[in-house]
Design a protein around this motif. Structure first.
Motif, short mmCIF file in Angstrom:
data_model
loop_
_atom_site.label_atom_id
_atom_site.label_comp_id
_atom_site.label_asym_id
_atom_site.label_seq_id
_atom_site.Cartn_x
_atom_site.Cartn_y
_atom_site.Cartn_z
N VAL A 77 0.85 -1.19 0.00
CA VAL A 77 0.00 0.00 0.00
C VAL A 77 0.89 1.23 0.00
CG1 VAL A 77 -1.92 -1.12 1.22
CG2 VAL A 77 -0.16 0.09 2.54
N ILE A 78 0.29 2.36 -0.38
CA ILE A 78 0.96 3.64 -0.22
C ILE A 78 0.62 4.12 1.19
CG2 ILE A 78 0.99 6.05 -0.95
CD1 ILE A 78 0.54 5.06 -3.81
N THR A 79 1.66 4.44 1.96
CA THR A 79 1.47 4.87 3.35
C THR A 79 2.69 5.65 3.82
OG1 THR A 79 0.99 4.14 5.61
CG2 THR A 79 2.40 2.71 4.31
N LYS A 80 2.50 6.44 4.84
CA LYS A 80 3.63 7.12 5.48
C LYS A 80 4.05 6.36 6.74
CE LYS A 80 2.58 11.82 4.01
NZ LYS A 80 2.61 12.09 2.84
N GLU A 81 3.28 5.33 7.09
CA GLU A 81 3.57 4.54 8.29
C GLU A 81 4.47 3.36 7.96
OE1 GLU A 81 0.25 3.82 10.91
OE2 GLU A 81 -0.94 5.30 9.83
N SER A 82 4.91 2.66 9.01
CA SER A 82 5.69 1.44 8.81
C SER A 82 5.05 0.33 9.63
CB SER A 82 7.14 1.64 9.22
OG SER A 82 7.23 1.96 10.58
N LEU A 83 5.36 -0.88 9.26
CA LEU A 83 4.87 -2.07 9.97
C LEU A 83 6.03 -3.05 10.11
CD1 LEU A 83 1.52 -2.88 8.11
CD2 LEU A 83 1.74 -2.12 10.47
N PRO A 84 6.14 -3.73 11.25
CA PRO A 84 7.22 -4.72 11.38
C PRO A 84 7.09 -5.86 10.37
CG PRO A 84 5.89 -4.57 13.41
CD PRO A 84 5.35 -3.57 12.45
N GLU A 85 5.85 -6.18 9.95
CA GLU A 85 5.62 -7.27 9.00
C GLU A 85 6.01 -6.89 7.58
OE1 GLU A 85 3.32 -5.93 11.00
OE2 GLU A 85 2.29 -7.49 12.11
N ALA A 86 6.07 -5.59 7.29
CA ALA A 86 6.38 -5.12 5.94
C ALA A 86 7.89 -5.14 5.73
CB ALA A 86 5.81 -3.73 5.73
N SER A 87 8.33 -5.83 4.72
CA SER A 87 9.75 -6.08 4.54
C SER A 87 10.43 -5.18 3.52
CB SER A 87 9.95 -7.54 4.12
OG SER A 87 9.22 -7.82 2.94
N ARG A 88 9.65 -4.37 2.77
CA ARG A 88 10.30 -3.61 1.70
C ARG A 88 9.54 -2.34 1.37
NH1 ARG A 88 14.39 -3.39 -1.55
NH2 ARG A 88 14.18 -3.09 -3.78
N LEU A 89 10.31 -1.28 1.12
CA LEU A 89 9.77 -0.04 0.58
C LEU A 89 10.14 -0.06 -0.91
CD1 LEU A 89 8.20 2.36 1.57
CD2 LEU A 89 10.35 3.52 2.04
N ILE A 90 9.15 -0.15 -1.77
CA ILE A 90 9.37 -0.35 -3.20
C ILE A 90 9.21 0.97 -3.94
CG2 ILE A 90 8.64 -1.68 -5.22
CD1 ILE A 90 7.22 -3.55 -3.01
N GLN A 91 10.26 1.37 -4.64
CA GLN A 91 10.28 2.63 -5.39
C GLN A 91 9.86 2.38 -6.83
OE1 GLN A 91 11.54 5.96 -4.47
NE2 GLN A 91 10.54 6.42 -6.40
N PHE A 92 8.81 3.10 -7.27
CA PHE A 92 8.39 3.06 -8.67
C PHE A 92 8.86 4.34 -9.33
CE2 PHE A 92 5.76 -0.13 -6.85
CZ PHE A 92 5.51 -1.03 -7.88
N PRO A 93 9.49 4.24 -10.50
CA PRO A 93 10.06 5.43 -11.14
C PRO A 93 9.01 6.33 -11.78
CG PRO A 93 10.30 3.52 -12.57
CD PRO A 93 9.72 3.02 -11.27
N ALA A 94 9.33 7.60 -11.88
CA ALA A 94 8.51 8.51 -12.66
C ALA A 94 8.72 8.17 -14.13
CB ALA A 94 8.93 9.96 -12.40
N GLY A 95 7.68 8.35 -14.93
CA GLY A 95 7.83 8.11 -16.36
C GLY A 95 6.60 7.48 -16.97
#
Length: 159
Positions: A77-95
């Motif tokens: 999901v898109i969020t400003k929060e974090s979760l211990p279960e979430a393992s990755r912040l995935i960056q999608f490029p502009a374009g």
């Protein structure tokens, strides 16, 4: 040819929890089985609900990404929060992105259907753009008349 659009998108980040897909990338049956097991697990153990509870909007992202020579599959999901279960912040490029729209009975079915159309049809037929391996995502956008609807977003570059 399958219907698709080319759309410009701004860069965005998705907080995801995922699994490594260990099947060969050509073993569609094995990949499908691994993804189904992952979806069953995140639905049953409550991780999916936790993720949805911190979301900034109603979109659910089903992401495929190559990380350190491993095939990874995430729900995010898109969020400003974090979760211990979430393992990755995935960056999608502009374009520019190929966008394929569709609907199905479930989130998982929608993601599989859109992925199949996008990679099995659209990318095989387009000539003006190419996919160069950045993360791609099926975006579950909502539910209407008992069906889940959404889009597949694949970042591409001009040939």
């Amino acid at each position: 040819m399958a219907n698709y659009l080319l759309e410009e998108k701004e860069s965005f980040m998705v907080l995801g929890m995922g699994t490594e897909l260990k099947s060969d990338y050509r073993d569609f049956e094995g990949i499908h089985k691994e993804k189904a097991e992952f979806w069953q697990a995140v639905n049953q153990d409550g991780r999916l609900d936790k993720l949805k509870n911190v979301a900034a909007n109603d979109y659910l992202f089903v992401v495929n990404e190559a990380v350190n020579n491993k095939m990874m599959h995430y729900v995010g999901v898109i969020t400003k929060e974090s979760l211990p279960e979430a393992s990755r912040l995935i960056q999608f490029p502009a374009g520019e992105y190929i966008v394929v729209k569709g609907e199905a009975s479930t989130d998982e079915e929608l993601a599989n259907k859109l992925t199949g159309i996008a990679f099995g049809e659209v990318l095989m037929e387009v000539t003006e753009v190419s996919y160069v391996g950045a993360p791609n995502t099926a975006v579950v956008m909502g539910e209407q008349d008992g069906m889940v609807y959404g889009e597949m977003w694949i970042p591409v570059v001009r040939n």
